[in-house]
Design an enzyme around this catalytic site. Structure first.
Site, PDB file in Angstrom:
ATOM      1  N   ASP A 235     -34.386  55.953 -23.749  1.00  0.00           N
ATOM      2  CA  ASP A 235     -33.189  55.257 -24.263  1.00  0.00           C
ATOM      3  C   ASP A 235     -31.972  56.181 -24.264  1.00  0.00           C
ATOM      4  O   ASP A 235     -30.879  55.788 -23.882  1.00  0.00           O
ATOM      5  CB  ASP A 235     -33.419  54.796 -25.712  1.00  0.00           C
ATOM      6  CG  ASP A 235     -33.887  53.344 -25.775  1.00  0.00           C
ATOM      7  OD1 ASP A 235     -33.978  52.707 -24.702  1.00  0.00           O
ATOM      8  OD2 ASP A 235     -34.144  52.865 -26.889  1.00  0.00           O
ATOM      9  N   LEU A 333     -13.868  58.538   5.067  1.00  0.00           N
ATOM     10  CA  LEU A 333     -13.852  59.729   5.918  1.00  0.00           C
ATOM     11  C   LEU A 333     -14.285  59.436   7.357  1.00  0.00           C
ATOM     12  O   LEU A 333     -14.172  60.295   8.227  1.00  0.00           O
ATOM     13  CB  LEU A 333     -14.758  60.824   5.331  1.00  0.00           C
ATOM     14  CG  LEU A 333     -14.090  61.798   4.359  1.00  0.00           C
ATOM     15  CD1 LEU A 333     -13.694  61.111   3.057  1.00  0.00           C
ATOM     16  CD2 LEU A 333     -14.995  62.980   4.060  1.00  0.00           C
ATOM     17  N   GLU A 358     -35.404  57.575 -14.591  1.00  0.00           N
ATOM     18  CA  GLU A 358     -35.139  57.226 -16.009  1.00  0.00           C
ATOM     19  C   GLU A 358     -35.021  55.715 -16.172  1.00  0.00           C
ATOM     20  O   GLU A 358     -34.202  55.216 -16.937  1.00  0.00           O
ATOM     21  CB  GLU A 358     -33.874  57.925 -16.535  1.00  0.00           C
ATOM     22  CG  GLU A 358     -33.934  59.431 -16.410  1.00  0.00           C
ATOM     23  CD  GLU A 358     -34.180  60.169 -17.714  1.00  0.00           C
ATOM     24  OE1 GLU A 358     -34.562  61.328 -17.642  1.00  0.00           O
ATOM     25  OE2 GLU A 358     -34.024  59.584 -18.805  1.00  0.00           O
TER      26      GLU A 358
END
Lengths: 384, 264
Positions: A235, A333, A358
């Site tokens: 979290d 670019l 995560e």
């Protein structure tokens, strides 16, 4: 509404930016090319207190707030996202859960060396067959005497090759428990540095646990409550990864902006063309939005308010912004962006993982959906 | 370990590198309402003072500055780097001080502190005067070493290498004295996070001209001996030619341009 950083937060941000520009930016391309983990930089970060930004002063940290730590991750990642993840895992996936769930003895023994950056912290949850379905992990913790014996194999463990303390999640009866394992204990082996698409300056290895004896005092929290520790850690950890994504996006935007002002085609800078302007405007807007989501999540955490949904939204959005912005930077670019002469392609490779680790973007949506629908925050883990 | 000394470091807040630089056409003064930062040159002086403190822990490092009160935010960086305290002379009546008026105020502040050693950077990054330290030393009737590329304290004396065009002069001066360090003398340290967190607990004394016993007539515009009469843009650099590269043609063109003018 208050959008100002405090003087300390601003000074910490400035310090990290100056350090990153002087010590990281000039080396990032080489570290990327050589897949090199820069020990000497980590030592420098440690010296300045950047390995323990939001850890308490009496445990060797700098005692700053979580938002300051988020600003540090953003600035480090703007220079080199691999450094960002090294510090993020060390701090929010190792030191902070020990601080939150550890006993006084565990805190006093294990946090100071982490806070001072004497060695790194790591977080070993993932296995080859358990990623998003973390609760199905197979590593076993068997009771033996007063303690346990750990057996299993953890995969893609950031920092474990350089770690002192590793949080290892293992199945014990009656559930999952979390153990604080020293990297140099008997039976702990780090194997195989993984070759990744990006984040080459960070280290990702597997961790083999071959009957590792763990004394009773190294159980973190209660037996069988380890899954909650893992989820609570993620979290907070995902706010850090969201900050990493903002840093990558910012770097990509700055590269594109500078190039657009300099590159001339058809007799004028390409920044004069509407198509390029629209890209830069979209990038700047999205980065602003992502940054505000990230800072708000960190601010909620500093106030001790629930931040699960806010953190998931921040990571979901910021990681997509990092991917889009870095992709569009290459587009601005053109052919140069596709070469290794410019950093745009590195930002693009580094950005992708922020949608994966995560908690994948799919898992973030699950967390957000459950929260907005008022369903249980997450399903009860089912035994494998 | 060396005997502890008291070191004053004179530091200036200048517009931050990234801030827009603008001169107010009305007052003919630099617009200082933009974001400020410590003058880079002065951080070399501070670093040198902090190194003395590192080798003699009781050494006291005092930062002395003259600026509007908002400069205390920039000066906090000096505290974060390790200075012990700041003395900031801040007074409406000091606004618009030229060199003469500034040195009158700073000399008074330094006299009150009476340090063993007073350090300056070589110049301020905004006005680029590179002369303030000489005027201060003169007012205080103290020996002065400029362009110091090294600095050692020994038996109540300063020994220093002065950087010159052709080498170094090795100079010695008895304490108390004034030293202006060159920017080659060291690499200033970064403030540590603990330094940043601890800086707000260190004293920043804001003093007025009255506190220093400086008559208002000696500071600010009233105390200045010079006045800015006019400002002008630097002359443009004349005709310039832009060479666009076309598959490597630029290098050849530059080469022939330089050869034609016998510059190669």
């Amino acid at each position: 509404m208050e959008f100002e950083l405090s003087p300390e937060q601003r000074e910490i941000q400035t310090l990290t930016r100056e350090l990153a520009e002087a010590e990281i930016v000039p080396n990032a391309a080489a570290w990327d090319r050589e897949h090199r983990f820069p020990h000497e930089l980590i030592e420098k970060l440690a010296e300045l207190g950047l390995m323990g930004v939001c850890l308490p002063e009496d445990l060797g940290g700098a005692g700053a707030d979580f938002l300051s730590y988020i600003l540090v991750l953003e600035e480090l990642s703007r220079a080199d996202a691999g450094i960002g993840v090294t510090v993020a895992v060390h701090t929010s996936a190792a030191a902070l859960p020990i601080l939150k769930f550890g006993s006084d003895e565990q805190r006093e023994e294990l946090i100071p060396p982490l806070a001072r950056g004497e060695h790194l912290g790591a977080f070993a949850l993932t296995e080859s067959s358990s990623g998003s379905d973390a609760a199905s992990l197979q590593t076993r913790a068997e009771l033996e005497g007063d303690g346990w014996r750990l057996t299993g194999r953890k995969q893609w463990i950031t920092n474990s090759a350089h770690a002192g303390t590793i949080l290892v999640f293992a199945r014990s009866e009656p559930g999952i428990s979390c153990f604080l394992v020293d990297r140099d204990w008997e039976g702990v082996t780090v194997t195989g540095e993984h070759r990744k698409l990006g984040l080459h300056s960070s280290s990702t290895t597997d961790l083999v646990l071959d009957g590792v004896p763990v004394p009773a005092e190294r159980l973190l929290g209660e037996e069988g409550k380890g899954f909650r520790i893992a989820m609570a850690t993620l979290d907070g950890g995902r706010i850090g990864i969201a900050a990493q994504a903002v840093g990558i996006a910012q770097a990509a935007f700055e590269t594109a902006r500078a190039y657009a002002l300099e590159r001339r085609q058809f007799g004028r800078p390409i920044a004069d063309f509407g198509a390029i302007q629209a890209k830069l405007a979209d990038m700047a807007t999205e980065i602003d939005a992502a940054r505000l989501l990230v800072y708000r999540a960190a601010w909620l955490r500093d106030r001790g308010e629930p931040h699960g949904e806010a953190g998931a939204k921040a990571k979901l959005f910021a990681s997509a912004v990092a991917r889009r912005t870095s992709g569009e930077a290459i587009q601005v670019l053109g052919g140069y962006g596709y070469t290794k002469e410019f950093p745009a392609e590195r930002f693009y490779r580094d950005a992708k993982v922020t949608e994966i680790y995560e908690g994948t973007s799919e898992v973030q949506r699950l967390v957000i959906a459950r929260s907005v629908l008022g369903l249980a925050e997450r399903a009860v883990p089912t035994p494998a | 370990m060396l005997a502890p000394v008291k070191v004053a470091v004179c530091m200036k807040e200048v517009p931050a590198a990234a801030a827009p630089k603008r001169i107010d056409p009305g007052t003919k003064r630099l617009d200082r309402s933009v974001e400020g930062a410590l003058n880079d040159f002065d951080t070399h002086a501070l670093e040198e003072a902090l190194r003395l403190k590192d080798s003699a822990a009781e050494t006291e490092v005092v930062v002395v500055s003259m600026a509007p009160e908002r400069a205390s935010e920039s000066l906090r960086k000096a505290l974060a780097m390790g200075a012990d305290r700041v003395v900031l002379v801040s007074d409406e009546a000091a606004a618009g001080s030229d060199l003469v008026a500034t040195t009158a105020v700073l000399a008074a502040a330094l006299e009150r502190e009476s340090p063993d050693l007073t350090l300056f950077g070589q110049q301020a990054g905004d006005a680029d005067g590179a002369v303030l330290w000489a005027a201060i030393a003169d007012r205080l009737r103290l020996p002065m070493i400029s362009q110091a590329a090294s600095l050692e304290l020994q038996d109540g004396k300063v020994r220093s290498k002065r950087q010159t065009e052709f080498g170094y002069d090795v100079l010695e001066a008895p304490l108390p004295c004034v030293v202006a360090v060159s920017d080659a003398i060291n690499d200033p340290r970064y403030p540590s996070l603990k330094g940043i967190m601890g800086a707000k607990k260190k004293p920043q004394d804001v003093v007025s001209l009255a506190d220093l016993g400086v008559e208002p007539g000696r500071a600010g515009e009233a105390g200045s001996r010079t006045a800015v009469l006019a400002l002008a843009e630097p002359p443009s650099r004349g005709d310039s030619r832009r060479i666009e590269d076309d598959g490597g043609s630029a290098a050849t063109e530059i080469l022939s341009y330089l050869t034609e003018r016998k510059l190669l």
